[in-house]
Write a protein that holds these residues in place. Structure first.
Motif, short mmCIF file in Angstrom:
data_model
loop_
_atom_site.label_atom_id
_atom_site.label_comp_id
_atom_site.label_asym_id
_atom_site.label_seq_id
_atom_site.Cartn_x
_atom_site.Cartn_y
_atom_site.Cartn_z
N ALA A 142 55.77 28.94 71.78
CA ALA A 142 56.54 28.06 70.91
C ALA A 142 57.41 28.87 69.93
N TRP A 143 56.83 29.89 69.32
CA TRP A 143 57.58 30.66 68.32
C TRP A 143 58.59 31.61 68.95
N THR A 144 58.38 31.99 70.21
CA THR A 144 59.40 32.77 70.92
C THR A 144 60.62 31.90 71.17
N LEU A 145 60.40 30.62 71.47
CA LEU A 145 61.53 29.69 71.65
C LEU A 145 62.29 29.51 70.33
N VAL A 146 61.58 29.54 69.21
CA VAL A 146 62.23 29.48 67.90
C VAL A 146 63.09 30.73 67.68
N THR A 147 62.57 31.89 68.05
CA THR A 147 63.33 33.14 67.92
C THR A 147 64.58 33.12 68.78
N MET A 148 64.48 32.54 69.97
CA MET A 148 65.66 32.37 70.83
C MET A 148 66.69 31.46 70.17
N ALA A 149 66.22 30.39 69.52
CA ALA A 149 67.14 29.49 68.82
C ALA A 149 67.85 30.22 67.68
N TYR A 150 67.11 31.07 66.97
CA TYR A 150 67.70 31.89 65.90
C TYR A 150 68.80 32.78 66.47
N ASP A 151 68.53 33.40 67.61
CA ASP A 151 69.53 34.25 68.28
C ASP A 151 70.80 33.47 68.60
N ILE A 191 60.43 40.10 63.72
CA ILE A 191 60.16 38.66 63.84
C ILE A 191 59.05 38.40 64.85
N LEU A 192 59.15 39.02 66.02
CA LEU A 192 58.15 38.81 67.07
C LEU A 192 56.78 39.36 66.67
N LEU A 193 56.78 40.53 66.03
CA LEU A 193 55.52 41.13 65.58
C LEU A 193 54.84 40.26 64.53
#
Length: 326
Positions: A120-129, A152-154
């Motif tokens: 879920a939070w990786t998808l959020v990071t993709m949205a940020y990108d 961010i991922l760490l």
């Protein structure tokens, strides 16, 4: 599956813990073995697909960019999440080994929920990108760097490891005096803490926080990201530029839909109407097992950079093969 099913109980202070739990999911479903075979196929394809995508990103230097660090993290999480869930699920139900040791059950719960949260939070990071790329294109390479994405991922990993460990730790403070049957297809947090016979208010609060952290906040952030993207694109005069920008978001939007919509659909159905427990369990199992299968396929087919990287690897392989023959 009640008091007489408790093989032995361990008493630690005032807490009563069973030696084993019993997984009660997929009960009395006709021809359910075909579904297990399907899950076996899903797992094999998920491992191959995510393994292939990880290999492509690792081997092709043009994909060594912040955006593909995020994709690499998603593929790795999908691979780990599938491995944490499906083999044990098949072992429990296909081979009828439904009893699971208490400690193993908590570990099972920890890893399945951890990798679901990371997805879920990786998808959020993709949205940020995507937000930075479309809303601040001139500053993209100074904001979205390898270091910032890694941080961010760490942070996501560290926070979710701590949170899921806390979730599992509070289960260890519950007493199980009667039933040991978990009415789910894996050691899910909700069905476990609801079996407790002492105060389970802390676990209920943590379950609510987990829902907010893993589902609500990521979805709100992703929706907010696309609101910002829509506002930015509405100010763009060229229709071609809008379409080109939206095309870069297609893969991410499909991944978001695959991850969040089945979960939301199942829970809305449970809240608004009656849904048979077996139907809910099958829907939930598909929600956790199908996205890791589809994610690498979507990225391979919908992303031009990945397609070009695969073609480059194929050409390199053919050239090496020709050189060996010569």
């Amino acid at each position: 599956m009640y008091r007489e099913s408790l093989l032995t109980s361990m008493f630690n202070s005032s807490f009563v813990r069973p030696a084993k739990f019993y997984l009660g999911g997929f009960y009395n479903i006709p021809h359910v073995k075909y579904y297990y075979v399907f899950l076996c196929f899903v797992y094999i394809m998920a491992v191959l697909g995510n393994g292939f995508l990880l290999s492509v990103i690792y081997m092709v230097k043009t994909l060594h960019s912040p955006k593909y660090i995020i994709v690499f993290n998603l593929a790795f999480t999908d691979l780990c999440g599938s491995t944490a869930l499906i083999p044990k699920l098949l072992d429990s139900f296909l081979f009828n080994r439904r009893y699971i040791v208490y400690e193993a059950c908590l570990a099972y719960m920890f890893f399945v929920l951890l990798f679901g949260g990371i997805q879920a939070w990786t998808l959020v990071t993709m949205a940020y990108d995507r937000v930075i790329a479309i809303c601040f294109p001139l500053r993209y390479h100074s904001i979205v760097t390898t270091k910032s994405v890694a941080v961010i991922l760490l942070c996501s990993w560290m926070f979710l490891v701590c949170f899921m460990a806390t979730l599992a730790g509070f289960i260890d403070r519950l007493s199980f005096c009667s039933s040991i049957e978990i009415k789910s297809f894996f050691c899910d947090h909700g069905p476990i803490y609801q079996l407790a016979c002492n105060d389970k208010s802390h676990s209920y609060i943590l379950a609510t926080i987990a829902l907010i952290v893993v589902m609500c906040i990521p979805l709100i952030l992703i929706v907010g990201s696309y609101v910002c993207i829509s506002i930015t694109l509405s100010r763009t005069i060229s229709r071609e530029e809008r379409l080109r920008a939206l095309e870069t978001c297609t893969s991410h939007l499909i991944l978001v839909a695959i991850f969040f919509l089945p979960f939301l659909g199942t829970n809305v159905a449970v809240l608004t109407s009656y849904i048979h427990p077996n139907a809910r369990i099958i829907n939930s199992s598909l929600t956790l097992t199908v996205p890791p299968l589809l994610n690498p396929i979507i990225y391979s087919l919908k992303t031009e950079e990945v397609r070009n990287a695969i073609k480059k690897l194929c050409r390199r392989f053919k050239m090496n093969k020709t050189a060996i023959k010569l």
